[in-house]
Design a protein around this motif. Structure first.
Motif, PDB file in Angstrom:
ATOM      1  N   HIS A 172      18.034 -51.446 -31.417  1.00 51.91           N
ATOM      2  CA  HIS A 172      17.851 -50.874 -32.418  1.00 51.91           C
ATOM      3  C   HIS A 172      16.194 -51.429 -32.814  1.00 51.91           C
ATOM      4  O   HIS A 172      15.828 -52.605 -32.157  1.00 51.91           O
ATOM      5  N   HIS A 220      12.945 -52.824 -35.318  1.00 52.16           N
ATOM      6  CA  HIS A 220      12.379 -53.481 -36.429  1.00 52.16           C
ATOM      7  C   HIS A 220      11.069 -53.231 -36.729  1.00 52.16           C
ATOM      8  O   HIS A 220      10.078 -53.638 -36.076  1.00 52.16           O
ATOM      9  N   ASP A 232      22.284 -57.406 -39.589  1.00 48.71           N
ATOM     10  CA  ASP A 232      22.611 -57.145 -38.254  1.00 48.71           C
ATOM     11  C   ASP A 232      23.920 -57.783 -37.968  1.00 48.71           C
ATOM     12  O   ASP A 232      24.762 -57.490 -37.127  1.00 48.71           O
TER      13      ASP A 232
HETATM   14 ZN    ZN Z   1      18.174 -55.159 -37.356  1.00 52.71          ZN
END
Ligand code: ZN
Length: 141
Positions: free
Chosen positions: A78, A80, A91
């Motif tokens: 993922h 940021h 997370d």
């Molecule tokens: Zn994250």
């Protein structure tokens, strides 16, 4: 423990994360023995600049596809959009079933792409075990 990517797969991840801006983007990594063979760019079901959640139905389809291909889910990624390429407290918390120390994806590498400098994305990998974050070296072929 290391994770190896093909250059084209890293580029696909970067493109997917850039397309999702200003929100986080996510996906799964399938492969074998620490070698990524297939990248799944997935939708962020609850998009936010500091949040992502996979769509459960898509996740289910992807997991089935991975099994059918004889591969394993070896990682998740993922982005940021404005943060460092390091797991946030959210997370770490989300790596476990709520209220337990049972990992959602044992042995999975959490790959995080920082887009703080959009022209130069930074990608790093981590294992999250018992609440402890350890860096996993990423190799790009
Ligand atoms: Zn994250």
């Amino acid at each position: 423990m290391t994770l190896t990517f093909h250059k084209t797969d890293i580029q696909r991840i970067f493109d997917h994360c850039a397309a999702g801006l200003p929100n986080e983007s996510c996906g799964m990594l399938a492969g074998r023995d620490g070698a990524v063979e297939k990248v799944y760019c997935m939708k962020n079901a609850k998009p936010g600049p500091d949040y992502y959640e996979m769509d459960p139905e898509e996740q289910f389809r992807v997991m089935k596809d991975i099994r059918d291909a004889g591969l394993q889910m070896i990682g998740l990624f993922h982005s940021h959009p404005t943060g460092q390429a390091y797991p946030s407290s959210v997370d770490v918390a989300q790596a476990y079933w709520p209220g337990t120390q049972l990992p959602n994806y044992p042995d999975a590498v959490y790959v995080i792409v920082s887009l703080m400098d959009r022209s130069r994305p930074v990608v790093r990998g981590f294992s999250i075990e018992e609440g402890k974050v350890t860096e996993v070296a990423l190799h790009v072929l």
